[in-house]
Each structure stands twice: as structure tokens, then as C-alpha cells.
Design a protein around this motif. Sequence first.
Motif, PDB file in Angstrom:
ATOM      1  N   GLY A  40       0.815  -1.214   0.000  1.00 25.79           N
ATOM      2  CA  GLY A  40       0.000   0.000   0.000  1.00 25.79           C
ATOM      3  C   GLY A  40       0.841   1.253   0.000  1.00 25.79           C
ATOM      4  O   GLY A  40       2.053   1.225   0.186  1.00 25.79           O
ATOM      5  N   ARG A  41       0.174   2.374  -0.251  1.00 22.67           N
ATOM      6  CA  ARG A  41       0.851   3.662  -0.323  1.00 22.67           C
ATOM      7  C   ARG A  41       1.445   4.029   1.035  1.00 22.67           C
ATOM      8  O   ARG A  41       0.824   3.835   2.068  1.00 22.67           O
ATOM      9  CB  ARG A  41      -0.191   4.704  -0.720  1.00 22.67           C
ATOM     10  CG  ARG A  41       0.333   5.942  -1.368  1.00 22.67           C
ATOM     11  CD  ARG A  41      -0.846   6.810  -1.763  1.00 22.67           C
ATOM     12  NE  ARG A  41      -1.790   6.046  -2.578  1.00 22.67           N
ATOM     13  CZ  ARG A  41      -1.677   5.894  -3.896  1.00 22.67           C
ATOM     14  NH1 ARG A  41      -0.679   6.444  -4.524  1.00 22.67           N
ATOM     15  NH2 ARG A  41      -2.567   5.196  -4.561  1.00 22.67           N
ATOM     16  N   GLY A  42       2.669   4.530   1.026  1.00 25.03           N
ATOM     17  CA  GLY A  42       3.283   5.035   2.252  1.00 25.03           C
ATOM     18  C   GLY A  42       3.880   3.969   3.137  1.00 25.03           C
ATOM     19  O   GLY A  42       4.393   4.274   4.217  1.00 25.03           O
ATOM     20  N   GLU A  43       3.835   2.720   2.706  1.00 26.98           N
ATOM     21  CA  GLU A  43       4.412   1.665   3.542  1.00 26.98           C
ATOM     22  C   GLU A  43       5.930   1.685   3.480  1.00 26.98           C
ATOM     23  O   GLU A  43       6.518   2.076   2.477  1.00 26.98           O
ATOM     24  CB  GLU A  43       3.927   0.291   3.050  1.00 26.98           C
ATOM     25  CG  GLU A  43       2.530  -0.056   3.489  1.00 26.98           C
ATOM     26  CD  GLU A  43       2.276  -1.554   3.377  1.00 26.98           C
ATOM     27  OE1 GLU A  43       2.759  -2.296   4.259  1.00 26.98           O
ATOM     28  OE2 GLU A  43       1.624  -1.975   2.418  1.00 26.98           O
ATOM     29  N   LEU A  44       6.546   1.215   4.567  1.00 31.26           N
ATOM     30  CA  LEU A  44       7.966   0.886   4.511  1.00 31.26           C
ATOM     31  C   LEU A  44       7.995  -0.633   4.628  1.00 31.26           C
ATOM     32  O   LEU A  44       7.862  -1.191   5.713  1.00 31.26           O
ATOM     33  CB  LEU A  44       8.724   1.566   5.653  1.00 31.26           C
ATOM     34  CG  LEU A  44      10.229   1.787   5.435  1.00 31.26           C
ATOM     35  CD1 LEU A  44      10.807   2.637   6.543  1.00 31.26           C
ATOM     36  CD2 LEU A  44      11.011   0.519   5.270  1.00 31.26           C
ATOM     37  N   PHE A  45       8.085  -1.259   3.472  1.00 26.10           N
ATOM     38  CA  PHE A  45       7.894  -2.698   3.394  1.00 26.10           C
ATOM     39  C   PHE A  45       9.251  -3.385   3.264  1.00 26.10           C
ATOM     40  O   PHE A  45      10.118  -2.919   2.524  1.00 26.10           O
ATOM     41  CB  PHE A  45       7.033  -3.023   2.174  1.00 26.10           C
ATOM     42  CG  PHE A  45       6.500  -4.414   2.169  1.00 26.10           C
ATOM     43  CD1 PHE A  45       5.246  -4.701   2.689  1.00 26.10           C
ATOM     44  CD2 PHE A  45       7.262  -5.458   1.660  1.00 26.10           C
ATOM     45  CE1 PHE A  45       4.757  -5.997   2.687  1.00 26.10           C
ATOM     46  CE2 PHE A  45       6.774  -6.750   1.665  1.00 26.10           C
ATOM     47  CZ  PHE A  45       5.520  -7.026   2.179  1.00 26.10           C
ATOM     48  N   ALA A  46       9.455  -4.464   3.995  1.00 14.56           N
ATOM     49  CA  ALA A  46      10.730  -5.181   3.897  1.00 14.56           C
ATOM     50  C   ALA A  46      10.521  -6.547   3.267  1.00 14.56           C
ATOM     51  O   ALA A  46       9.549  -7.232   3.563  1.00 14.56           O
ATOM     52  CB  ALA A  46      11.357  -5.334   5.276  1.00 14.56           C
ATOM     53  N   LEU A  47      11.444  -6.910   2.366  1.00 16.70           N
ATOM     54  CA  LEU A  47      11.497  -8.281   1.843  1.00 16.70           C
ATOM     55  C   LEU A  47      12.650  -8.953   2.563  1.00 16.70           C
ATOM     56  O   LEU A  47      13.806  -8.587   2.356  1.00 16.70           O
ATOM     57  CB  LEU A  47      11.765  -8.284   0.340  1.00 16.70           C
ATOM     58  CG  LEU A  47      10.646  -7.795  -0.571  1.00 16.70           C
ATOM     59  CD1 LEU A  47      11.155  -7.674  -1.996  1.00 16.70           C
ATOM     60  CD2 LEU A  47       9.453  -8.746  -0.517  1.00 16.70           C
ATOM     61  N   LEU A  48      12.325  -9.892   3.413  1.00 14.90           N
ATOM     62  CA  LEU A  48      13.346 -10.508   4.260  1.00 14.90           C
ATOM     63  C   LEU A  48      13.577 -11.946   3.817  1.00 14.90           C
ATOM     64  O   LEU A  48      12.632 -12.697   3.607  1.00 14.90           O
ATOM     65  CB  LEU A  48      12.866 -10.470   5.723  1.00 14.90           C
ATOM     66  CG  LEU A  48      13.736 -11.168   6.766  1.00 14.90           C
ATOM     67  CD1 LEU A  48      15.090 -10.498   6.875  1.00 14.90           C
ATOM     68  CD2 LEU A  48      13.042 -11.157   8.122  1.00 14.90           C
ATOM     69  N   GLY A  49      14.837 -12.303   3.685  1.00 21.10           N
ATOM     70  CA  GLY A  49      15.138 -13.679   3.320  1.00 21.10           C
ATOM     71  C   GLY A  49      16.637 -13.895   3.285  1.00 21.10           C
ATOM     72  O   GLY A  49      17.412 -12.931   3.245  1.00 21.10           O
ATOM     73  N   ALA A  50      17.022 -15.166   3.314  1.00 22.10           N
ATOM     74  CA  ALA A  50      18.440 -15.491   3.222  1.00 22.10           C
ATOM     75  C   ALA A  50      18.900 -15.257   1.787  1.00 22.10           C
ATOM     76  O   ALA A  50      18.080 -15.056   0.898  1.00 22.10           O
ATOM     77  CB  ALA A  50      18.657 -16.944   3.629  1.00 22.10           C
ATOM     78  N   SER A  51      20.199 -15.309   1.564  1.00 19.21           N
ATOM     79  CA  SER A  51      20.671 -15.114   0.195  1.00 19.21           C
ATOM     80  C   SER A  51      20.204 -16.300  -0.642  1.00 19.21           C
ATOM     81  O   SER A  51      20.205 -17.431  -0.195  1.00 19.21           O
ATOM     82  CB  SER A  51      22.187 -14.960   0.145  1.00 19.21           C
ATOM     83  OG  SER A  51      22.780 -16.155   0.571  1.00 19.21           O
ATOM     84  N   GLY A  52      19.752 -16.009  -1.861  1.00 13.99           N
ATOM     85  CA  GLY A  52      19.206 -17.054  -2.707  1.00 13.99           C
ATOM     86  C   GLY A  52      17.719 -17.279  -2.511  1.00 13.99           C
ATOM     87  O   GLY A  52      17.147 -18.169  -3.132  1.00 13.99           O
ATOM     88  N   SER A  53      17.092 -16.459  -1.686  1.00  6.66           N
ATOM     89  CA  SER A  53      15.658 -16.664  -1.444  1.00  6.66           C
ATOM     90  C   SER A  53      14.821 -16.003  -2.538  1.00  6.66           C
ATOM     91  O   SER A  53      13.618 -16.207  -2.593  1.00  6.66           O
ATOM     92  CB  SER A  53      15.269 -16.096  -0.079  1.00  6.66           C
ATOM     93  OG  SER A  53      15.536 -14.716  -0.044  1.00  6.66           O
ATOM     94  N   GLY A  54      15.457 -15.199  -3.387  1.00 10.54           N
ATOM     95  CA  GLY A  54      14.722 -14.572  -4.480  1.00 10.54           C
ATOM     96  C   GLY A  54      14.327 -13.141  -4.218  1.00 10.54           C
ATOM     97  O   GLY A  54      13.722 -12.498  -5.071  1.00 10.54           O
ATOM     98  N   LYS A  55      14.695 -12.617  -3.056  1.00 13.65           N
ATOM     99  CA  LYS A  55      14.246 -11.266  -2.700  1.00 13.65           C
ATOM    100  C   LYS A  55      14.820 -10.191  -3.624  1.00 13.65           C
ATOM    101  O   LYS A  55      14.113  -9.285  -4.048  1.00 13.65           O
ATOM    102  CB  LYS A  55      14.564 -10.947  -1.233  1.00 13.65           C
ATOM    103  CG  LYS A  55      16.029 -11.084  -0.856  1.00 13.65           C
ATOM    104  CD  LYS A  55      16.201 -11.007   0.643  1.00 13.65           C
ATOM    105  CE  LYS A  55      17.645 -10.799   1.063  1.00 13.65           C
ATOM    106  NZ  LYS A  55      18.589 -11.816   0.560  1.00 13.65           N
ATOM    107  N   THR A  56      16.104 -10.330  -3.977  1.00 16.11           N
ATOM    108  CA  THR A  56      16.713  -9.337  -4.860  1.00 16.11           C
ATOM    109  C   THR A  56      16.155  -9.459  -6.275  1.00 16.11           C
ATOM    110  O   THR A  56      15.914  -8.454  -6.943  1.00 16.11           O
ATOM    111  CB  THR A  56      18.243  -9.470  -4.845  1.00 16.11           C
ATOM    112  OG1 THR A  56      18.687  -9.185  -3.517  1.00 16.11           O
ATOM    113  CG2 THR A  56      18.908  -8.489  -5.782  1.00 16.11           C
ATOM    114  N   THR A  57      15.904 -10.688  -6.719  1.00 14.64           N
ATOM    115  CA  THR A  57      15.298 -10.892  -8.042  1.00 14.64           C
ATOM    116  C   THR A  57      13.929 -10.220  -8.102  1.00 14.64           C
ATOM    117  O   THR A  57      13.603  -9.549  -9.083  1.00 14.64           O
ATOM    118  CB  THR A  57      15.170 -12.396  -8.335  1.00 14.64           C
ATOM    119  OG1 THR A  57      16.447 -12.990  -8.181  1.00 14.64           O
ATOM    120  CG2 THR A  57      14.652 -12.653  -9.730  1.00 14.64           C
ATOM    121  N   LEU A  58      13.153 -10.376  -7.034  1.00 11.67           N
ATOM    122  CA  LEU A  58      11.836  -9.749  -7.004  1.00 11.67           C
ATOM    123  C   LEU A  58      11.972  -8.225  -7.091  1.00 11.67           C
ATOM    124  O   LEU A  58      11.254  -7.562  -7.842  1.00 11.67           O
ATOM    125  CB  LEU A  58      11.088 -10.165  -5.724  1.00 11.67           C
ATOM    126  CG  LEU A  58       9.689  -9.585  -5.546  1.00 11.67           C
ATOM    127  CD1 LEU A  58       8.796  -9.913  -6.733  1.00 11.67           C
ATOM    128  CD2 LEU A  58       9.054 -10.086  -4.254  1.00 11.67           C
TER     129      LEU A  58
END
Lengths: 291, 363
Positions: free
Chosen positions: B33-51
Motif C-alpha cells: 500500500g501507499r506510504g508503507e515501509l515494506f521489507a522483503l526478508l530472506g536469506a541469500s538465494g531466497s529470491g528477494k533481490t530478483t523480485l
Amino acid sequence: MTGGREHSLMRAAVLGVPWLWLSAFILLPFSIVVAISLSVATDAQPPYVFGPVLDNYRLIVEDTLYLAALGNAIRIAATSSVVCLFIGYPMAYAIARAQPRWRGPLLALVILPFWTSFLIRIYAWMTLLRPTGLINQVLIDLGIIDAPLQLMNNAFAVHLGIIYAYLPFMILPLYASIERLDPSLLEAAADLGSRPWRRFLSVTLPLTLPGIVAGTLLVFVPAVGEFVIPELLGGPDTPMIGRLLWTEFFNNRDWPVAASIAVALTALLVVPVAILQHMLAPREEAREVNP
Amino acid sequence: MSTDHRRPLLSVESISKSFAGIPALADVNLQIGRGELFALLGASGSGKTTLLRIIAGLERPDSGRIRIEGRDVTGLPAYERPVNTVFQSYALFPHMTVRGNIAFGLKQDRLPRETIEARVREMLELVQMSEYAARRPHQLSGGQRQRVALARSLAKLPKLLLLDEPMAALDRKLREQMRVELVTIQKRVGITFILVTHDQEEALSLASRLAVMERGRIVQVGTPREIYDRPASRFVASFIGQINLFEGRVIERAGGMLTIRPDDGGPDIRATDGAAADVGDAVAVAVRPEKMRVGRAGPGANVRRGLVRHVEFLGESSVVHVEIGAGPRVRVSVPHGNGAAMPSTGDIVEVSWPAEAGVILRN
């Protein structure tokens, strides 16, 4: 500590070797050439007597033949350098951005011609370009032309030969600087709204400028003094200063004039190169510190 | 902070991506949503950077859609998306000054010179880098570079700011300081931030909501509190903070209360029925160390007896490692300063926790 003295001795030895080398193989020979350029030509062995006189320099400045040949050489070298840059940059870029396992073989292909003698490769071009050569034969056999084209002994052939011979010297430094370019900088530029062409102009080009300068100098400087290519592929309309120097030295046996041409040419090329290098030095440093 | 879930700012729909046949993301769905500070948390290789890169437009998904304010941007290149990124390496242009870096994005839009200058000045003030405007990136410290990278990507006032491991290159002390600053700046500019991190502490302390990723999938989305208190899986439970797990089988379910017989042969454990678990199911009871205590709790609490193996001093509290029979070694967090005696290594102690403290995790 005893190590201090040993250390400074080691330092002196390490620094001394290149100095000795440069003195023996560059400084000394060049001093001899300078000395000959200040001499007077005679019919003797060796064919000169030390003056010192500036007559030879006066001759090469006053006789338009030499300046015209120099101007022609600079023009041909400059055109060839630009063409090499335009051919070499996309090639270097493609190699630098190829899969890592392809880069080695592709670079090897660029260097491969060096395994054959330079002279033989130029002779090979002669067999391709001459009126009875392969290119004309094929074109006549195909019925595209009736009479052989004049492909040799003209400015076209000289340009072609220089571009062919010096292209690897353009590609290698360009490759080195493009390969070092951090791809995330281009991603950052794209992310900030930069289109591919502007990205190239505002990021890739300025950051690979050291490679462009190095490659251009590596082609331009030896091309200005080139004499084999104009001798073998050129004609009467392509006097080049290197060819003239060769003629003075071997045909006219006028060592002092030949030497003064060599000294003047060296001075003419070394000074701008030194200035360029000085200008580019801080840029190089900045690149290395950046993560 | 207004979080409007009905019309999300960003909507990630069934995104899949694989590299050379190896899946990096598998059917990822997410709404921010608008104004969120959202975190994608995961170990390396979890796909977070790809996303993150797919949202930025630096990578194309194999399938699925990305929408920003309802508009499909899946086919748009990075330079046409209203999204900007702070790269992990910062990727500052080494041949430009700080000012030049910040102005770069604005120049691409061919804004009038005065507008660009005013915006650059504003951004320099925002990140407190006004004095360094004429410096080159190599003349800056790591923390200063990060500020410049942040200013550069905020200068275009994007709808969405993506941050790829923004703290990874900073030392611990600077990291804590920058965390606070990042939250302050985010509140001030009101732009939605999505932050990729492998650091659970960072995600928990910064984010208004976060998604935990594992092997190309989002395994749980929620507020830091929800995820900490009610982890949805063993993976989430063990990835975020410390947790004690008691493996067992449900033997009774009555009145919102589950009775679990632990595999280690200890006494039955009672837990309030969070997850839907039936009699006979194999489950784990997960209990946070700070929800356990040394000594006997009130009536109805679960009690285990064990041997203190080690006491780990952590400043404001200590973690007591207790070996329970043949069962697991549990960690109990004991705060200092409340007058309670700290057990020492070799003591036989009782460890207890109330039924509500246990979270039921199914396989």
C-alpha cells in the motif's frame, strides 16, 4: 636495524634495472639520433660529420615537401584512427559483454594476426588488391565489373592497410576499459530514466574515455610514422613522413636530414601524448577508489 | 501512514522467474500500500533481490504481472517506470560530483535548470550532504555515499523507492544510525519504500510490514509483531529471532486448548489453539525465549525440568541454556534488574511457560 640498508639497496636495484634499460635502449640511441641530426652530410663512412648545425632542421621546415608529407601522414593516421575507433569500439564492447567463457577465445582471435609477420600480412593484402588480385578476379568473373578496379597504390589502400594492421591496438585498451566498467552503473542510469543511447553518452563513454585515448594514441602515433604500408600499398599521391624518412636514409644516404625528421616527429608526438596522459591521470585514480 | 489495501500502490501478481532453468521466484503474489515501509526478508538465494529487480524493471519475469497504481508496467523498461532504486553498491557515477549524481535523473526528464537546481538543493538538505555537493564519490565515506545514493533516487520523487540491502556495506554503529534516519526520511517524503534485507533485526525494526521469503516463495506477510509472535512456519519461526521448538503430536483438543505429547517423552504440553490442528497431527510447539521463565509459573503453565548448561550474558538480559532430559536444549531469556536470582551452570532448574505463549506450527 641492518634491514634498513639492505632494503634501500634492494629499492635502488629494483628501480635501477628499468632505468638502466631505458638509458641503454632509448636514451642513448635517441641521443645518437639527435647528434646525427645536428651533423653535416658527407660522402664518407659514416656519412656525416658532427656540426653542430641546425641546417637540417631549417631544411625540413623550409622545404614544403617535408611539411606536406607530415600533414598527409597526420591526416591519414587521424582518419585511420577514427575508423579504427568506430570499428573497434563495438567489437571491444561486444567482447567485454560476452559470456566470460567466450571472452578469452574472442580476444585470442583479435591477437591472432600477430602470429604472422606484419610484412607478410601486408603482402597478402597486395595479392588481394592488385589488378590481377583475388578481389578483382572475383568481381570480373561475376560480371560485376569489366576492367580491374584500381584498389592499390592509392590513398584507399594505405588507409585500408593501416586500419587493418592497427585495429587490434585499438580493441585491446578499449576492451580493458569497457570490461572494468561496473554494469550496475548502467543499471542505475536506466533506473534513473536514462534511455540506452543517452546512457551510453553520459556513462559508458566518459568512463571508457581512458581506453579511447589509449587506443587512439596506440593507432595514431605509430601510423604517423608508418612507412611499410605506404611503401607497399601506397602510390605517388600518398607521401607519408615515415616513407620520406626512409628514402632520405637509404636512398639519399642523407643521415642528418633523416635524423632531424625522426627527432622532429618524436617531439611532435611525445608532447601531446604527455599532456593527454597528465590530463587523464586523476580520472584513472578516481575510478580505482570507487567501489 | 495510510495503508490502503483496497487499491494497492504496487501489486505483484503470480510472478515467476528462473535463471538457466533454476527457479528464482515461483508464483509470487504481493500487495503493497501507499506510504508503507515494506521489507522483503530472506536469506541469500531466497529470491528477494530478483523480485526487487523485477519491480524495478531491471529483470523480466517469465510470467506474471507487475502493476503500479493499477497500471500494468510489466512490459515497461526500467527507464519508463515511476520507480527508483538504491543499489547495494550504491552505483554512484564516479565521474560526476555529488550534485551531478543527484541531478542525473532530473536531467533525463529535461526539467528546467532552476527546477533541477532547487530539487538538488532540497535533496542535499534532506540527507544532510549540502557541504559535500562538489565532491566526487571516491572522496566520500561509506555512509556519505549511501546518503547520496538515497538522495539521487529520491530526487525524481518516485512512486516507489526500492532499496537493495542498503545497510550491508556499513558498520554496525552506522547501520543503527542510518536505520533511524531512513525511517525519518521516509516519513518526511511520504514515498513508499521497499527494502530488501537478509538482516531480520533490520526488517523488524524498520518495516511497517514485511514479507519473509524462502526459496523463491513468500512464506509469510505481516507486521513485524505478527510475524514475531505468530510465525506461520518452522522456517519463519527459526529465521526470525530465537525460538524453542518442542516436536510432538496432538492428543487432545478441547475448549480452544490443545494437548500435545512431546516426542522426547516429557510431560504433555498445553497450548492455546492458534493454528487448525487435529488430534493425531504432528506439530511443533514454538516458544520465544523471553516468554519462558526459570522457576514455576502460575497454575496451568507448562513446566519442564532441566540442567543449566550455559549462561550467556547479553547486557540487559542473559540467555540461560537448559538441557531438558533427552529433549531439546531450550533457551530462556532472563532479564536483569528485577531482583530474580540468575541460575548458574550446573544448576537443576524448572522452566515454565503459560499455554498462550506456545505457537503451534504444522509441517
